[in-house]
Design a protein around this motif. Sequence first.
Motif, mmCIF file in Angstrom:
data_model
loop_
_atom_site.group_PDB
_atom_site.id
_atom_site.type_symbol
_atom_site.label_atom_id
_atom_site.label_comp_id
_atom_site.label_asym_id
_atom_site.label_seq_id
_atom_site.Cartn_x
_atom_site.Cartn_y
_atom_site.Cartn_z
ATOM 1 N N GLN A 33 31.608 34.760 47.709
ATOM 2 C CA GLN A 33 31.891 35.068 46.310
ATOM 3 C C GLN A 33 33.390 35.119 46.049
ATOM 4 O O GLN A 33 33.860 34.679 45.000
ATOM 5 N N GLY A 34 34.134 35.642 47.016
ATOM 6 C CA GLY A 34 35.590 35.672 46.877
ATOM 7 C C GLY A 34 36.166 34.269 46.837
ATOM 8 O O GLY A 34 37.058 33.966 46.035
ATOM 9 N N GLY A 35 35.663 33.388 47.685
ATOM 10 C CA GLY A 35 36.116 31.996 47.690
ATOM 11 C C GLY A 35 35.788 31.287 46.388
ATOM 12 O O GLY A 35 36.596 30.508 45.873
ATOM 13 N N GLU A 36 34.610 31.548 45.856
ATOM 14 C CA GLU A 36 34.224 30.937 44.584
ATOM 15 C C GLU A 36 35.113 31.428 43.450
ATOM 16 O O GLU A 36 35.483 30.650 42.559
ATOM 17 N N ALA A 37 35.476 32.697 43.460
ATOM 18 C CA ALA A 37 36.368 33.234 42.431
ATOM 19 C C ALA A 37 37.739 32.565 42.517
ATOM 20 O O ALA A 37 38.346 32.237 41.486
ATOM 21 N N ILE A 38 38.232 32.345 43.722
ATOM 22 C CA ILE A 38 39.525 31.681 43.904
ATOM 23 C C ILE A 38 39.438 30.238 43.377
ATOM 24 O O ILE A 38 40.355 29.762 42.700
ATOM 25 N N GLN A 39 38.338 29.564 43.661
ATOM 26 C CA GLN A 39 38.167 28.186 43.170
ATOM 27 C C GLN A 39 38.134 28.144 41.640
ATOM 28 O O GLN A 39 38.731 27.260 41.033
ATOM 29 N N ARG A 40 37.460 29.096 41.032
ATOM 30 C CA ARG A 40 37.385 29.123 39.558
ATOM 31 C C ARG A 40 38.772 29.348 38.974
ATOM 32 O O ARG A 40 39.149 28.692 37.991
ATOM 33 N N GLN A 41 39.534 30.251 39.571
ATOM 34 C CA GLN A 41 40.872 30.528 39.050
ATOM 35 C C GLN A 41 41.801 29.339 39.241
ATOM 36 O O GLN A 41 42.588 29.012 38.354
#
Length: 45
Positions: A33-41
């Motif tokens: 989930q942390g990686g996905e948040a970084i990708q979205r940002q």
Amino acid sequence: MKRTVAVLLAALLGLSLLSGCNTMRGMGEDIEQGGEAIQRQSSSY
């Protein structure tokens, strides 16, 4: 008596291994989930 203690210790070991698997799975999901948040940002820039 020794057999009872051995069975009890084996059961405790088994339970701790099962709870460890759940912990690792939860940690993996959190990291994902942390990686996905970084990708979205990063894709918004």
